[in-house]
Motif scaffolding. Structure first.
Motif, PDB file in Angstrom:
ATOM      1  N   GLN A  44      64.705  24.476  57.752  1.00 40.45           N
ATOM      2  CA  GLN A  44      65.181  25.675  57.053  1.00 40.45           C
ATOM      3  C   GLN A  44      66.123  25.306  55.917  1.00 40.45           C
ATOM      4  O   GLN A  44      66.021  25.866  54.805  1.00 40.45           O
ATOM      5  N   GLN A  45      67.028  24.349  56.157  1.00 41.70           N
ATOM      6  CA  GLN A  45      67.957  23.926  55.109  1.00 41.70           C
ATOM      7  C   GLN A  45      67.220  23.248  53.959  1.00 41.70           C
ATOM      8  O   GLN A  45      67.559  23.450  52.786  1.00 41.70           O
ATOM      9  N   VAL A  46      66.207  22.434  54.290  1.00 33.13           N
ATOM     10  CA  VAL A  46      65.433  21.767  53.243  1.00 33.13           C
ATOM     11  C   VAL A  46      64.678  22.794  52.410  1.00 33.13           C
ATOM     12  O   VAL A  46      64.617  22.701  51.173  1.00 33.13           O
ATOM     13  N   ARG A  47      64.101  23.800  53.070  1.00 35.61           N
ATOM     14  CA  ARG A  47      63.405  24.847  52.312  1.00 35.61           C
ATOM     15  C   ARG A  47      64.369  25.589  51.392  1.00 35.61           C
ATOM     16  O   ARG A  47      64.018  25.927  50.249  1.00 35.61           O
ATOM     17  N   ALA A  48      65.600  25.829  51.862  1.00 31.71           N
ATOM     18  CA  ALA A  48      66.589  26.495  51.020  1.00 31.71           C
ATOM     19  C   ALA A  48      66.921  25.647  49.789  1.00 31.71           C
ATOM     20  O   ALA A  48      67.066  26.174  48.673  1.00 31.71           O
ATOM     21  N   LEU A  49      67.016  24.330  49.987  1.00 35.85           N
ATOM     22  CA  LEU A  49      67.285  23.449  48.846  1.00 35.85           C
ATOM     23  C   LEU A  49      66.093  23.435  47.894  1.00 35.85           C
ATOM     24  O   LEU A  49      66.276  23.435  46.664  1.00 35.85           O
ATOM     25  N   GLU A  50      64.890  23.414  48.434  1.00 38.25           N
ATOM     26  CA  GLU A  50      63.693  23.447  47.576  1.00 38.25           C
ATOM     27  C   GLU A  50      63.650  24.738  46.766  1.00 38.25           C
ATOM     28  O   GLU A  50      63.244  24.730  45.593  1.00 38.25           O
ATOM     29  N   ASP A  51      64.070  25.862  47.359  1.00 40.34           N
ATOM     30  CA  ASP A  51      64.127  27.123  46.613  1.00 40.34           C
ATOM     31  C   ASP A  51      65.130  27.015  45.477  1.00 40.34           C
ATOM     32  O   ASP A  51      64.888  27.511  44.362  1.00 40.34           O
ATOM     33  N   TRP A  52      66.263  26.354  45.748  1.00 35.71           N
ATOM     34  CA  TRP A  52      67.285  26.207  44.705  1.00 35.71           C
ATOM     35  C   TRP A  52      66.790  25.297  43.590  1.00 35.71           C
ATOM     36  O   TRP A  52      67.002  25.571  42.405  1.00 35.71           O
ATOM     37  N   VAL A  53      66.124  24.186  43.968  1.00 36.27           N
ATOM     38  CA  VAL A  53      65.604  23.245  42.974  1.00 36.27           C
ATOM     39  C   VAL A  53      64.449  23.860  42.191  1.00 36.27           C
ATOM     40  O   VAL A  53      64.293  23.619  40.989  1.00 36.27           O
ATOM     41  N   GLY A  54      63.626  24.644  42.878  1.00 33.38           N
ATOM     42  CA  GLY A  54      62.483  25.271  42.237  1.00 33.38           C
ATOM     43  C   GLY A  54      61.185  24.516  42.390  1.00 33.38           C
ATOM     44  O   GLY A  54      60.182  24.851  41.758  1.00 33.38           O
ATOM     45  N   LYS A  55      61.176  23.491  43.265  1.00 34.31           N
ATOM     46  CA  LYS A  55      59.942  22.743  43.517  1.00 34.31           C
ATOM     47  C   LYS A  55      60.068  22.012  44.858  1.00 34.31           C
ATOM     48  O   LYS A  55      61.184  21.796  45.358  1.00 34.31           O
ATOM     49  N   PRO A  56      58.955  21.627  45.448  1.00 36.95           N
ATOM     50  CA  PRO A  56      59.008  20.906  46.727  1.00 36.95           C
ATOM     51  C   PRO A  56      59.700  19.551  46.567  1.00 36.95           C
ATOM     52  O   PRO A  56      59.608  18.900  45.526  1.00 36.95           O
ATOM     53  N   LEU A  57      60.385  19.139  47.643  1.00 33.84           N
ATOM     54  CA  LEU A  57      61.003  17.826  47.695  1.00 33.84           C
ATOM     55  C   LEU A  57      60.242  16.880  48.613  1.00 33.84           C
ATOM     56  O   LEU A  57      60.428  15.664  48.559  1.00 33.84           O
TER      57      LEU A  57
END
Length: 304
Positions: A44-57
């Motif tokens: 969930q935290q990784v998905r939140a960061l990906e939303d902030w970045v704007g692309k998959p990590l």
């Protein structure tokens, strides 16, 4: 009056920490174990960061996670930033007037070696509190707030100094009653009809010792296995079978006769019980005093 410009907006620190751990472990499960949360929370935290970045990590694949090229390029800077943050936090802690010493130890060391000495440590240092955390492997001292560790070290630990406290020898041990009809001794042939006891972490102890003793007939795989070495020791004391003893851990039961070593001259040298000290920072006076006390008393009989 001019003011410094505000720092740019940043994503959640928890999200960054979850991503950094997941990237190092190449999976959510290892990151969850390190951060003491669930794998779902890491995801969930990784998905939140990906939303902030704007692309998959990460590329999500059937066999696990794979970093994207952009994330892989960013990871070293993020690792360095968290290491620097941890170092700064530990520096604040070292300069604080704290009264606690935090120790990381292998579970069997915590139970069988350290626990019998804690009373004497408290008497020697009445102003200090001692916290002990059992870990299967030495922690990352750059990230985790431990003052020192107690582990069997057969290799260098990164960014740490390793000092031998007690040499360790491996040899079979059992309860005296188990040999009541053998006059208290045993030869290699006598192992064939005895139950072998195993610790899950040291599952190869019997195979190693039998090779050392020159025996190729005994099946080292048979017998009972325990997830904790202390449980295997208790089983040996209760006459459930014969165990490969570690001399550094069995000072008490060998000294008071609950266990004996029935096969003479068959000890195998193992990695020593070692004191692991993080490098790169000045230890506070309390920790320095405890470390010195452990060095001085490590080989002394219990109760002294």
């Amino acid at each position: 009056m001019s003011l410094s410009p505000p720092r740019p907006s940043l994503p959640s620190l928890n999200a960054l920490r979850a991503f950094e751990a997941a990237a190092r472990h190449e999976g959510f499960v290892g990151a969850a174990d390190e951060l003491c949360v669930t794998a779902a929370a890491i995801a969930q935290q990784v998905r939140a960061l990906e939303d902030w970045v704007g692309k998959p990590l990460f590329h999500r694949k059937a066999r696990g996670l794979q970093l994207t090229s952009e994330a892989r390029a960013m990871l070293p800077r993020l690792v360095a930033a968290f290491d620097a943050l941890a170092g700064a936090a530990h520096g604040l802690r070292r300069h604080a007037d704290r009264q606690e010493v935090q120790i990381a130890a292998l579970p069997c060391v915590a139970q069988l070696w350290l626990s019998p000495r804690l009373g004497a440590m408290r008497k020697a240092f009445p102003s200090l509190a001692f916290s002990v955390v059992a870990l299967e492997n030495p922690p990352d001292f750059a990230r985790d707030p431990f003052d020192f560790g107690l582990f069997f070290a057969d290799a260098d630990v990164p960014h740490c100094s390793t000092q031998t406290l007690v040499e360790d020898e491996l040899f079979p041990v059992c309860a005296p009653q188990l040999l009541a009809d053998r006059e208290g001794s045993l030869d290699l042939a006598g192992l064939a009809d005895m139950t072998l006891l195993h610790d899950a972490r040291w599952r190869n102890d019997w195979a190693r010792w039998l090779r050392h003793a020159g025996d190729s007939q005994v099946d080292a795989r048979r017998g009972s296995t325990f997830s904790l070495y202390s449980m295997a020791v208790e089983a040996a004391i209760e006459e459930a079978g014969i165990l490969i003893g570690h001399s550094s851990l069995l000072q008490a039961p060998l000294g008071d006769g609950r266990l004996l070593a029935p096969i003479d001259g068959a000890a195998l040298r193992g990695p020593p019980l070692s004191l692991i000290l993080p490098e790169g920072g000045r230890r506070d006076a309390g920790t320095e005093a405890v470390v010195a006390w452990l060095r001085e008393t490590a080989s002394a009989p219990l109760g002294r």
